[in-house]
Design an enzyme around this catalytic site. Sequence first.
Site, PDB file in Angstrom:
ATOM      1  N   HIS A 257       0.851  -1.196   0.000  1.00 23.30           N
ATOM      2  CA  HIS A 257       0.000   0.000   0.000  1.00 23.30           C
ATOM      3  C   HIS A 257       0.883   1.240   0.000  1.00 23.30           C
ATOM      4  O   HIS A 257       1.915   1.253   0.658  1.00 23.30           O
ATOM      5  CB  HIS A 257      -0.940   0.014   1.216  1.00 23.30           C
ATOM      6  CG  HIS A 257      -2.123   0.890   1.011  1.00 23.30           C
ATOM      7  ND1 HIS A 257      -2.078   2.255   1.195  1.00 23.30           N
ATOM      8  CD2 HIS A 257      -3.379   0.611   0.574  1.00 23.30           C
ATOM      9  CE1 HIS A 257      -3.253   2.769   0.891  1.00 23.30           C
ATOM     10  NE2 HIS A 257      -4.059   1.801   0.511  1.00 23.30           N
ATOM     11  N   ASP A 308      -7.987  -5.308  -0.861  1.00 21.24           N
ATOM     12  CA  ASP A 308      -8.369  -6.160  -1.985  1.00 21.24           C
ATOM     13  C   ASP A 308      -8.075  -7.641  -1.768  1.00 21.24           C
ATOM     14  O   ASP A 308      -8.606  -8.481  -2.488  1.00 21.24           O
ATOM     15  CB  ASP A 308      -7.646  -5.698  -3.262  1.00 21.24           C
ATOM     16  CG  ASP A 308      -8.254  -4.423  -3.829  1.00 21.24           C
ATOM     17  OD1 ASP A 308      -9.491  -4.326  -3.839  1.00 21.24           O
ATOM     18  OD2 ASP A 308      -7.491  -3.542  -4.254  1.00 21.24           O
TER      19      ASP A 308
HETATM   20  C1  LIG Z   1      -7.817  -0.441  -3.156  1.00 23.41           C
HETATM   21  C2  LIG Z   1      -6.413  -0.364  -3.510  1.00 23.41           C
HETATM   22  O1  LIG Z   1      -6.088   0.318  -4.453  1.00 23.41           O
HETATM   23  S1  LIG Z   1      -5.292  -1.161  -2.565  1.00 23.41           S
HETATM   24  C3  LIG Z   1      -3.955  -1.544  -3.679  1.00 23.41           C
HETATM   25  C4  LIG Z   1      -4.368  -2.605  -4.653  1.00 23.41           C
HETATM   26  N1  LIG Z   1      -3.260  -2.978  -5.526  1.00 23.41           N
HETATM   27  C5  LIG Z   1      -2.592  -4.114  -5.392  1.00 23.41           C
HETATM   28  O2  LIG Z   1      -2.838  -4.919  -4.527  1.00 23.41           O
HETATM   29  C6  LIG Z   1      -1.522  -4.360  -6.424  1.00 23.41           C
HETATM   30  C7  LIG Z   1      -0.245  -4.862  -5.801  1.00 23.41           C
HETATM   31  N2  LIG Z   1       0.403  -3.827  -5.041  1.00 23.41           N
HETATM   32  C8  LIG Z   1       1.101  -2.823  -5.644  1.00 23.41           C
HETATM   33  O3  LIG Z   1       1.278  -2.808  -6.878  1.00 23.41           O
HETATM   34  C9  LIG Z   1       1.681  -1.722  -4.787  1.00 23.41           C
HETATM   35  O4  LIG Z   1       1.959  -2.175  -3.493  1.00 23.41           O
HETATM   36  C10 LIG Z   1       0.765  -0.497  -4.734  1.00 23.41           C
HETATM   37  C11 LIG Z   1       0.374  -0.060  -6.143  1.00 23.41           C
HETATM   38  C12 LIG Z   1      -0.495  -0.811  -3.957  1.00 23.41           C
HETATM   39  C13 LIG Z   1       1.487   0.646  -4.014  1.00 23.41           C
HETATM   40  O5  LIG Z   1       2.467   1.037  -4.861  1.00 23.41           O
HETATM   41  P1  LIG Z   1       3.692   2.020  -4.556  1.00 23.41           P
HETATM   42  O6  LIG Z   1       3.560   2.720  -3.293  1.00 23.41           O
HETATM   43  O7  LIG Z   1       3.852   2.833  -5.784  1.00 23.41           O
HETATM   44  O8  LIG Z   1       4.894   1.022  -4.423  1.00 23.41           O
HETATM   45  P2  LIG Z   1       5.756   0.428  -5.626  1.00 23.41           P
HETATM   46  O9  LIG Z   1       4.903  -0.226  -6.629  1.00 23.41           O
HETATM   47  O10 LIG Z   1       6.661   1.535  -6.102  1.00 23.41           O
HETATM   48  O11 LIG Z   1       6.559  -0.661  -4.827  1.00 23.41           O
HETATM   49  C14 LIG Z   1       7.687  -0.398  -3.988  1.00 23.41           C
HETATM   50  C15 LIG Z   1       8.527  -1.654  -3.921  1.00 23.41           C
HETATM   51  O12 LIG Z   1       7.793  -2.697  -3.282  1.00 23.41           O
HETATM   52  C16 LIG Z   1       7.544  -3.775  -4.203  1.00 23.41           C
HETATM   53  N3  LIG Z   1       6.138  -4.161  -4.094  1.00 23.41           N
HETATM   54  C17 LIG Z   1       5.095  -3.370  -3.803  1.00 23.41           C
HETATM   55  N4  LIG Z   1       3.956  -4.074  -3.818  1.00 23.41           N
HETATM   56  C18 LIG Z   1       4.309  -5.339  -4.119  1.00 23.41           C
HETATM   57  C19 LIG Z   1       3.572  -6.510  -4.284  1.00 23.41           C
HETATM   58  N5  LIG Z   1       2.248  -6.526  -4.143  1.00 23.41           N
HETATM   59  N6  LIG Z   1       4.229  -7.641  -4.587  1.00 23.41           N
HETATM   60  C20 LIG Z   1       5.576  -7.656  -4.723  1.00 23.41           C
HETATM   61  N7  LIG Z   1       6.329  -6.544  -4.596  1.00 23.41           N
HETATM   62  C21 LIG Z   1       5.695  -5.411  -4.290  1.00 23.41           C
HETATM   63  C22 LIG Z   1       7.793  -3.191  -5.586  1.00 23.41           C
HETATM   64  O13 LIG Z   1       8.156  -4.166  -6.517  1.00 23.41           O
HETATM   65  C23 LIG Z   1       8.897  -2.202  -5.299  1.00 23.41           C
HETATM   66  O14 LIG Z   1      10.105  -2.914  -5.175  1.00 23.41           O
HETATM   67  P3  LIG Z   1      11.484  -2.285  -5.705  1.00 23.41           P
HETATM   68  O15 LIG Z   1      11.669  -1.025  -4.898  1.00 23.41           O
HETATM   69  O16 LIG Z   1      12.462  -3.367  -5.433  1.00 23.41           O
HETATM   70  O17 LIG Z   1      11.264  -1.995  -7.152  1.00 23.41           O
HETATM   71  O1  LIG Z   2      -5.778   4.615  -0.932  1.00 20.48           O
HETATM   72  C1  LIG Z   2      -5.288   3.956  -1.867  1.00 20.48           C
HETATM   73  O2  LIG Z   2      -4.241   4.285  -2.462  1.00 20.48           O
HETATM   74  C2  LIG Z   2      -5.944   2.715  -2.321  1.00 20.48           C
HETATM   75  C3  LIG Z   2      -6.928   2.160  -1.369  1.00 20.48           C
HETATM   76  O3  LIG Z   2      -6.600   1.461  -0.438  1.00 20.48           O
HETATM   77  C4  LIG Z   2      -8.332   2.480  -1.570  1.00 20.48           C
HETATM   78  O4  LIG Z   2      -8.663   3.250  -2.486  1.00 20.48           O
HETATM   79  O5  LIG Z   2      -9.177   1.981  -0.800  1.00 20.48           O
END
Ligand SMILES: CC(=O)SCCNC(=O)CCNC(=O)[C@H](O)C(C)(C)COP(=O)(O)OP(=O)(O)OC[C@H]1O[C@@H](n2cnc3c(N)ncnc32)[C@H](O)[C@@H]1OP(=O)(O)O
Ligand SMILES: O=C([O-])CC(=O)C(=O)O
Length: 372
Positions: A257, A308
């Site tokens: 997150h 999620d």
């Molecule tokens: C309701 C919602 O929107 S909740 C979020 C739903 N999305 C997901 O579950 C998708 C999976 N998760 C992700 O892609 C991310 O954790 C996000 C998009 C939620 C947050 O993203 P950001 O804050 O931008 O983090 P970012 O994607 O830059 O990740 C930072 C580091 O952690 C790693 N990382 C983050 N999430 C994950 C994951 N789910 N699995 C594996 N590695 C991960 C990235 O690969 C990155 O590693 P690096 O620095 O070695 O390249």
């Molecule tokens: O706040 C965020 O980036 C994503 C999230 O958890 C939501 O929208 O519920």
Amino acid sequence: MTATRGLEGVVATTSAVSSIIDDTLTYVGYNIDDLAENASFEEVIYLLWHGKLPTEEELAQIKKQLADNAGIPHQVIEHFKQYSISEVHPMAAIRTAVSMLGLFDPEADDMSKEANYRKAICLQAKLPTLVTAFSRIRKGLAPVDPRPDYGIAANFLYTLTGEEPSHVAVEAFNKALVLHADHELNASTFTARVCVATLSDIYSGVTAAIGALKGPLHGGANEAVMKMLTEIGDVENAEAYIQAKLSRKEKIMGFGHRVYQNGDPRAKHLREMSQKLSNLTGESKWYEMSLKVEEIVTSEKSLLPNVDFYSASVYHSLGIDHDLFTPIFAVSRVSGWLAHILEQYENNRLIRPRADYIGPDKQRYVPIEERS
Ligand SMILES: CC(=O)SCCNC(=O)CCNC(=O)[C@H](O)C(C)(C)COP(=O)(O)OP(=O)(O)OC[C@H]1O[C@@H](n2cnc3c(N)ncnc32)[C@H](O)[C@@H]1OP(=O)(O)O
Ligand SMILES: O=C([O-])CC(=O)C(=O)O
């Protein structure tokens, strides 16, 4: 000018709708744990839009307004029947249908406070009906009219299946709606605010927000989680599956997150619901697999589940088609989008950040016949 990638840590607006401070999520100052245990989704809608919990009379009034507006124009139903909707992702269909709703609303561009509130009621009321009507039409079934005596949670399940839902299912679904209703300046809410800050209409704002929610890094992750669990198939395959994904540097959906450091406070409620429902259905493997994936991802990557992750097995246990998971997120989150849209209109200024230009400089125009 230096850009902050993904606007991480940037405070882009003030808001009185919801807050995340020290990993605690509150709606208008009410802790999400308290609301999840006690509130109906309709109470939460009222809270987000009015900044206070409703009295009994106010709750009865908003419930009636929502029930009175739950029907959808026949043109939208006809539209769903016109193309091969079995090949269309429901999020794309719902995005288009919400945009269509604006076409049939003579007040779509009326920016008065009263008209915008009336449109908020309409959008909140109609979104669940759009999702269930779409789901039935693509299966060759007739849409089911919502029951005026049911709330949003019960009606969603009823209009999806045509059958009276169980008390347990309604309670679980209501809790999921409460938990997903708002979340500060997440990507789809930000999108909605950027859109309406141009003084565009509410239908445009919600259409834009649905487009942003659809992506797998945001709301689309719940469907992606279920795809992953289905691929794993059995708890004994989880370790090898997750390790292989991690070694390919692939993300594990439903984990991580941008804002929470020590975990998403909504996840524990959904984990509990997932356990309860999978026990009730006698298919505990979805919960067990989820638990195992959490154990591996937490120990390997120190990443915690977000909202999620466990919502996937919750909706699966309720017998809901997997590609409806993200539309359900929209059914709930539209309440938050609308609260933010109304708040934006109240104190509007165009949202227009800058970009740090990194392209080529000082180029000279070359006539087309001289270009190689
Ligand atoms: C309701 C919602 O929107 S909740 C979020 C739903 N999305 C997901 O579950 C998708 C999976 N998760 C992700 O892609 C991310 O954790 C996000 C998009 C939620 C947050 O993203 P950001 O804050 O931008 O983090 P970012 O994607 O830059 O990740 C930072 C580091 O952690 C790693 N990382 C983050 N999430 C994950 C994951 N789910 N699995 C594996 N590695 C991960 C990235 O690969 C990155 O590693 P690096 O620095 O070695 O390249
Ligand atoms: O706040 C965020 O980036 C994503 C999230 O958890 C939501 O929208 O519920």
